[in-house]
Design an enzyme around this catalytic site. Structure first.
Site, short mmCIF file in Angstrom:
data_model
loop_
_atom_site.label_atom_id
_atom_site.label_comp_id
_atom_site.label_asym_id
_atom_site.label_seq_id
_atom_site.Cartn_x
_atom_site.Cartn_y
_atom_site.Cartn_z
N CYS A 10 0.81 -1.22 0.00
CA CYS A 10 0.00 0.00 0.00
C CYS A 10 0.84 1.27 0.00
O CYS A 10 0.31 2.37 -0.14
CB CYS A 10 -0.96 0.02 1.18
SG CYS A 10 -2.21 -1.26 1.04
N HIS A 35 -3.13 7.37 3.02
CA HIS A 35 -3.59 6.09 2.48
C HIS A 35 -4.94 5.77 3.13
O HIS A 35 -5.13 6.00 4.32
CB HIS A 35 -2.56 5.00 2.81
CG HIS A 35 -3.02 3.63 2.46
ND1 HIS A 35 -3.48 3.30 1.20
CD2 HIS A 35 -3.10 2.48 3.20
CE1 HIS A 35 -3.82 2.01 1.19
NE2 HIS A 35 -3.60 1.50 2.38
N ASN A 48 -10.26 0.55 0.13
CA ASN A 48 -8.80 0.57 0.02
C ASN A 48 -8.39 0.14 -1.39
O ASN A 48 -8.49 -1.04 -1.73
CB ASN A 48 -8.22 -0.37 1.08
CG ASN A 48 -6.70 -0.38 1.09
OD1 ASN A 48 -6.06 0.18 0.20
ND2 ASN A 48 -6.13 -1.02 2.08
#
Ligand code: UT7
Length: 364
Positions: A148, A288, A318
């Protein structure tokens, strides 16, 4: 004799290091030293299909209330084969959006970096295909994977290439088709992820705008907590790995959560401190988007008010490498030239980091 002459030359011009003189005549050190790498245009794209919490509740034992309170997610986008295939499809769409919004050209891009955990295929590289499809036929390209944190690492790489003077127009792509590695019978992961892409064009900037500083970190103690077990050289694909669903993403949510909260928040605060800044100096944090509670904890640690925090997790979930560029894309009309924008990310590995960027786009 020659050695002596060279030594005499450097003694006379000792204020110049050899690196500043490489490639011919003496360069003025000032412009090189103030050169920054700035984001000059951005683009974004999410697939058309909307997968809601209610639809997920028909697939696994979950409900809208649990997902919303634990994560902040209401819906996510999914790339269906009838719309298109692969991370490259989303990337090409996002580049089109960027061209339309900013009127930029991309056929003269000289480097394409794809940040992704779901490239079109393990080999050949997807970034080369993206470069070809957008007409950047003279570009060099590579794929970069840091879970990520991939986009953050890719921007850091792009900035280093630009600051060194090696490349002048870099396209950074954050694109992930997470639906291709999610097990839709596992309620602990399938509610979290979505598909999407964001892109950023990066170029030299002599006004001092662009990437100012960063702190990037890794810690392999996280290796067991968030991963896809099979498909790599440790455990190549087999009938058994397929039967055991070992090609899907798995995580120990609570362990990852604890680590993410402390590392992402601490590193963001450390970057502020290191540069003598406080939350008041920050225009926006683009974090994020893994969990709204992690985002809130980071914002609190940086002493930011709510309106300074970019949040779109409710719409997209996500999207891994795409969360930060999609955050910029969604908030682009709010950002002003000269704004201090902070990025913060955390992902498998573990990987994490924070970056300080001075916004360079002057939106009319
Ligand atoms: O982007 C990469 C980095 N990833 C992250 O940052 C993710 C970090 N982790 C998280 O965001 C959270 O840990 C999750 C959202 C994944 C999970 O939230 P949690 O508050 O940590 O829940 P939990 O795993 O402790 O589970 C609590 C309960 C369990 O039931 P019991 O054992 O208490 O009876 C789970 O089985 O919730 C249950 N549960 C669910 N219930 C309804 C787990 N998933 C679900 C679900 N729907 N989808």
């Amino acid at each position: 004799m020659i050695v002596k002459k060279v030594a005499q030359f450097w003694a006379t011009f000792s204020f110049l290091t050899p690196s500043k003189c490489s490639g011919g005549p003496i360069l003025a050190p000032t412009s090189e030293e103030t050169m920054k790498a700035a984001i000059t245009a951005i683009g974004g794209y999410v697939p058309e299909y909307v997968l809601t919490n209610d639809e997920l509740a028909t697939m696994v034992d979950t409900n809208d209330e649990w997902i919303t309170t634990r994560t902040g997610i209401k819906e996510r986008r999914i790339l269906k084969p009838e719309e298109g295939m692969g991370a490259s499809y989303l990337a090409i769409k996002a580049v089109e959006a960027m061209k339309e919004e900013y009127g930029v050209t991309v056929d003269d891009v000289d480097l394409v970096i794809l940040a992704s955990v779901t490239p079109d295929m393990p080999v050949a590289i997807t970034s080369a295909y993206i470069a070809q499809e957008i007409g950047a036929t003279n570009a060099y390209a590579f794929d970069l994977q840091a879970a990520c944190s991939s986009f953050l690492y890719a921007v850091s790489n792009a900035a280093a290439y630009i600051e060194s003077g090696k490349y002048k127009k870099v396209l950074v792509v954050g694109s992930d088709v997470m639906s291709s590695i999610v097990d839709y019978t596992d309620r602990t992961t399938c509610i979290l992820f979505g598909d999407g892409c964001g892109v950023a064009l990066m170029e030299p900037n002599e006004e001092g705008l662009g990437v100012q500083d960063e702190i990037l970190r890794t810690d392999a103690s996280g290796r067991d907590f968030l991963r896809i077990e099979a498909g790599g050289s440790f455990l190549p694909p087999s009938h058994e790995t397929i039967d055991n669903k070992q090609h899907a993403i798995r995580q120990e949510g609570q362990s990852v959560f604890r680590f993410a909260v402390s590392r992402m928040a601490d590193t963001s605060a450390e970057l502020l401190e290191k540069n003598g800044l406080t939350g008041e100096d920050v225009a926006y944090l683009v974090p994020h988007q893994a969990n709204l509670r992690i985002i809130d904890a980071t914002a609190r640690r940086m002493e930011l008010t709510k309106e300074k925090v970019v949040v779109n997790i409710q719409k997209y979930g996500n999207t891994t490498s795409a969360t930060i560029p999609l955050g910029m894309w969604d908030y682009r009309d709010k950002f002003k030239k000269g704004d201090n924008i902070f990025f913060a990310a955390f992902g498998g590995g573990f990987t994490w980091g924070a970056m300080w960027v001075k916004w360079a786009i002057d939106k009319k």
